[in-house]
Design an enzyme around this catalytic site. Structure first.
Site, mmCIF file in Angstrom:
data_model
loop_
_atom_site.group_PDB
_atom_site.id
_atom_site.type_symbol
_atom_site.label_atom_id
_atom_site.label_comp_id
_atom_site.label_asym_id
_atom_site.label_seq_id
_atom_site.Cartn_x
_atom_site.Cartn_y
_atom_site.Cartn_z
ATOM 1 N N GLY A 1 -2.847 -6.280 -1.599
ATOM 2 C CA GLY A 1 -2.851 -5.155 -0.678
ATOM 3 C C GLY A 1 -4.018 -5.216 0.275
ATOM 4 N N ASN A 2 -4.250 -4.126 0.965
ATOM 5 C CA ASN A 2 -5.370 -4.077 1.910
ATOM 6 C C ASN A 2 -5.986 -2.684 1.884
ATOM 7 O OD1 ASN A 2 -4.137 -2.399 4.178
ATOM 8 N ND2 ASN A 2 -2.607 -4.016 3.920
ATOM 9 N N ARG A 3 -7.068 -2.519 2.626
ATOM 10 C CA ARG A 3 -7.872 -1.296 2.540
ATOM 11 C C ARG A 3 -7.471 -0.203 3.519
ATOM 12 N NH1 ARG A 3 -12.152 -2.269 -0.741
ATOM 13 N NH2 ARG A 3 -12.838 -4.440 -0.930
ATOM 14 N N SER A 4 -6.323 -0.345 4.171
ATOM 15 C CA SER A 4 -5.955 0.693 5.129
ATOM 16 C C SER A 4 -5.719 2.025 4.426
ATOM 17 C CB SER A 4 -4.689 0.271 5.879
ATOM 18 O OG SER A 4 -4.307 1.285 6.774
ATOM 19 N N ALA B 1 -1.126 -1.370 8.391
ATOM 20 C CA ALA B 1 -1.651 -2.716 8.145
ATOM 21 C C ALA B 1 -0.635 -3.426 7.254
ATOM 22 C CB ALA B 1 -3.008 -2.640 7.454
#
Ligand code: C5P
Length: 232
Positions: free
Chosen positions: A29-32, A100
């Site tokens: 995943g990502n930090r958005s 994102a």
């Protein structure tokens, strides 16, 4: 801002960040946080638009800022986000991709939790590329539809953020590309944000921002100007 300058417009906005499952308990995943997309949805609704928010893994505390008259669809993976955006965009005058999106996903998702090996050996992770949802939306753009992308770029004060943004604007072909710098203290999370708006040829239509609400108004102002320039 005029409380009705988006009246009569149906808009769909993606927010948050996609997650690609490795197994039932793990994901890439990502930090958005989804805050920019939520701000875009809230401000569009305040300016009179009919708003559909497609939220990828946005925390309920962040979604709490979404007005009650905004339709919300929750998704997890890039494939789910793509399906939701393609369906919603068919009925929308304006499409904003603020999410994102994971560029890659695991080639295989395990149905059982991945175990450590007794001999200490590790497996490598095979990835495959995800579709570019924005590119697909641009390719299928309806007559008169406005498509907005976001691009988070790293760089320093020498203008490289904008150089990267211009190249991306031409490559992606969105009507508007909102380019912002991400670094240690700008971009993700509950922090100030500033954007340059580029058109499909990479020309700078101006900068603005501060808070994510301010950035949202900058984007909607540009959409209104674009619609006015087309109708007049
Ligand atoms: O190329 P980059 O990921 O920086 O482009 C960012 C823009 O493209 C964002 O609007 C994002 O939502 C969109 N995007 C997408 N599908 C991808 C990757 C990015 O729609 N696979």
């Amino acid at each position: 801002h005029d409380g009705s300058d988006l009246h009569g417009l149906r808009v769909v906005i993606s927010a948050g960040g996609t997650r690609e499952p490795l197994d039932p308990v793990r994901f890439l995943g990502n930090r958005s946080s989804g805050r920019q997309g939520v701000a875009l949805a809230a401000k569009a609704a305040a300016r009179g638009a009919q708003v559909h928010l497609v939220a990828a893994n946005v925390d309920s505390s962040v979604l709490a800022a979404v007005p009650g008259n905004v339709q919300i669809t929750s998704v997890e993976t890039t494939a789910e986000l793509q399906d939701a955006m393609l369906e919603a965009s068919a009925a929308s005058h304006v499409v904003v991709m603020a999410a994102a999106v994971a560029d890659f996903r695991p080639a295989r998702t395990r149905t059982e939790k991945t175990k450590k090996h007794a001999d200490g050996s590790v497996e490598s992770l095979e990835l495959v590329q995800n579709p570019d949802i924005l590119a697909g939306l641009v390719a299928g753009r309806r007559e008169g539809q406005i498509i907005v992308g976001f691009a988070a770029e790293t760089g320093d004060a020498d203008g490289s953020v904008l150089d990267h943004g211009r190249a991306k604007a031409r490559r992606k072909g969105a009507d508007l590309l909102a380019v912002n710098a991400v670094g240690a203290d700008v971009g993700f999370g509950d922090v100030p944000n500033e954007v340059h708006l580029l058109d499909a040829s990479g020309s700078d239509l101006g900068a603005g921002g501060g808070s994510k609400d301010d950035v949202a108004h900058v984007v909607w102002d540009a959409v209104v100007r674009l619609l006015n320039s087309r109708s007049g």
